[in-house]
Scaffold this motif. Structure first.
Motif, PDB file in Angstrom:
ATOM      1  N   GLY A  89       1.833  52.508  20.473  1.00  0.00           N
ATOM      2  CA  GLY A  89       2.643  51.303  20.394  1.00  0.00           C
ATOM      3  C   GLY A  89       1.926  50.260  19.555  1.00  0.00           C
ATOM      4  N   GLN A  90       2.551  49.124  19.422  1.00  0.00           N
ATOM      5  CA  GLN A  90       2.009  48.057  18.579  1.00  0.00           C
ATOM      6  C   GLN A  90       0.739  47.427  19.170  1.00  0.00           C
ATOM      7  OE1 GLN A  90       3.221  47.131  15.476  1.00  0.00           O
ATOM      8  NE2 GLN A  90       4.753  48.766  15.553  1.00  0.00           N
ATOM      9  N   THR A  91       0.462  47.672  20.455  1.00  0.00           N
ATOM     10  CA  THR A  91      -0.757  47.112  21.052  1.00  0.00           C
ATOM     11  C   THR A  91      -1.774  48.201  21.383  1.00  0.00           C
ATOM     12  OG1 THR A  91       0.190  47.185  23.267  1.00  0.00           O
ATOM     13  CG2 THR A  91       0.485  45.136  22.037  1.00  0.00           C
ATOM     14  N   ASP A  92      -1.548  49.404  20.842  1.00  0.00           N
ATOM     15  CA  ASP A  92      -2.504  50.485  21.052  1.00  0.00           C
ATOM     16  C   ASP A  92      -3.482  50.541  19.868  1.00  0.00           C
ATOM     17  OD1 ASP A  92      -1.066  50.942  23.374  1.00  0.00           O
ATOM     18  OD2 ASP A  92       0.140  52.544  22.500  1.00  0.00           O
ATOM     19  N   LEU A  93      -4.261  51.594  19.781  1.00  0.00           N
ATOM     20  CA  LEU A  93      -5.191  51.732  18.652  1.00  0.00           C
ATOM     21  C   LEU A  93      -4.424  51.682  17.333  1.00  0.00           C
ATOM     22  CD1 LEU A  93      -7.684  54.568  19.709  1.00  0.00           C
ATOM     23  CD2 LEU A  93      -8.220  52.166  19.279  1.00  0.00           C
ATOM     24  N   PRO A  94      -5.015  51.098  16.296  1.00  0.00           N
ATOM     25  CA  PRO A  94      -4.340  51.097  14.991  1.00  0.00           C
ATOM     26  C   PRO A  94      -4.099  52.532  14.496  1.00  0.00           C
ATOM     27  CG  PRO A  94      -6.222  49.582  14.982  1.00  0.00           C
ATOM     28  CD  PRO A  94      -6.296  50.363  16.263  1.00  0.00           C
ATOM     29  N   VAL A 138      -6.854  54.362  12.450  1.00  0.00           N
ATOM     30  CA  VAL A 138      -7.983  54.799  13.279  1.00  0.00           C
ATOM     31  C   VAL A 138      -7.601  56.082  14.030  1.00  0.00           C
ATOM     32  CG1 VAL A 138      -9.444  54.159  15.242  1.00  0.00           C
ATOM     33  CG2 VAL A 138      -8.845  52.439  13.520  1.00  0.00           C
ATOM     34  N   ASP A 165      -0.422  56.519  24.010  1.00  0.00           N
ATOM     35  CA  ASP A 165      -1.536  55.559  23.928  1.00  0.00           C
ATOM     36  C   ASP A 165      -2.943  56.167  23.897  1.00  0.00           C
ATOM     37  OD1 ASP A 165      -3.306  53.397  24.121  1.00  0.00           O
ATOM     38  OD2 ASP A 165      -2.643  52.746  26.084  1.00  0.00           O
TER      39      ASP A 165
END
Lengths: 213, 213
Positions: free
Chosen positions: B87-92, B95, B71
């Motif tokens: 993960g899917q909720t971390d930085l794109p 980026v 992350d």
């Protein structure tokens, strides 16, 4: 040369916004005259933090107000924020400076005379002197430094300082008169019924106090 | 050209180490044959995370085993880790890639066929297919994908995949046979009475399964 004005520095706290979006509060605060904004998030995902940072950056751009990210250097890089604010338990200043480069603003929280002395050896741009007064916003900070602390730290520090912690229209003048370059507030704007008016009132107090100083 | 081997990928979890320092477990695991290590921390300060990362990097250096940070892109930069796992909720991903550069390893967790399809458009180096089986380690993940999920995702993905979630010596072979390049484990090594032995046993299973495949 970095340009920033510590006079009235808003630190966000979503839990104090009374359900209003941060964008609303930040725009109102910008209209009212805040000179800097720090996005502080402690419990969201990195993706949410990043999106919030991008959104606030867009809000602040028309006002030319710098956005500073609390703690998370990766979010600061990802949204190309104007700077980073770090505390004593965040990444070391020298590491942050190496990664961010010389052009970005780095602020450091100091919670004691010793922290302020140590900060004199660091390549930072300002210090946050915290907490000036006791406050319900942060429960993990050290004993309040009071106006005496502001005075001592402002005298010994080679960096400009902004007071934070329990500052409101009733004590803002005294903080500036004690030597701070500005005041940093959370609830005084975040929780205000009319954030624009709250910001405007605080800004007037700071500017008038600086004139007299 | 990035060199890494997904065969046996340890993900740390301090809460499962039974009071033993991460350094001890990681060194033992390295001796036992893990091929990659991911440092995952969800509740410490940035300073602690950074120090832990530096310490594990030093542990792994003699073994030439890459350290991947979960992350936190800033921690990965600060300790010059070999890569980042998001993960899917971390930085794109785009980026993260822009900031980290092309030389670093970036892994992405995929939790569905759709995630895996989306990942085909991204500049990443591997996917973590998660969770293969239900597990007590992570409570926030999607429904288990099972061996069928591993098979489907391995077929459609252009990236090598490592299975994660509930993998142990009893099912590791099946995961490799279903198409994964490797297995990722937390408790199977973190909680093992003798982590070196646990790693060694898992490594043997993976290498033997790959030969047959």
């Amino acid at each position: 040369m970095k340009h920033f004005d510590l006079s009235l520095y808003l630190v966000t706290d979503r839990s104090q916004s009374q359900g209003r979006p941060l964008e609303y509060i930040v725009k109102e605060a910008a209209e009212g005259g805040v000179s800097m904004v720090q996005l502080r998030e402690k419990s969201c995902t990195s993706r949410e933090f990043y999106r919030q940072a991008l959104s606030l950056k867009a809000c602040l751009k028309p006002y030319n107000i710098p956005l500073i990210i609390n703690d998370r250097l990766d979010i600061a890089l990802a949204c190309d924020a104007e700077g980073l604010h770090i505390g004593q338990t965040d990444l070391p200043c020298d590491v942050a400076r190496r990664i961010l480069g010389k052009e970005k603003i780095i602020g450091l929280s100091v919670e004691s005379i010793q922290d302020a002395l140590d900060a004199n050896t660091l390549e930072i741009d300002y210090i946050g002197i915290s907490p000036v007064f006791s406050t319900p916003t942060k429960t993990d900070t050290a004993t309040e430094l009071g106006l005496t602390g502001i005075r001592e730290i402002s005298t010994l520090s080679r960096h400009p300082g902004v007071g934070i912690g329990g500052i409101h229209p009733g004590n803002a003048r005294a903080v500036i008169q004690a030597g701070a370059e500005g005041i940093s507030v959370v609830s005084a704007i975040m929780s205000a019924a009319v954030p624009r008016q709250a910001a405007s009132q605080l800004r007037d107090i700071v500017y008038q106090s600086k004139k007299i100083k």
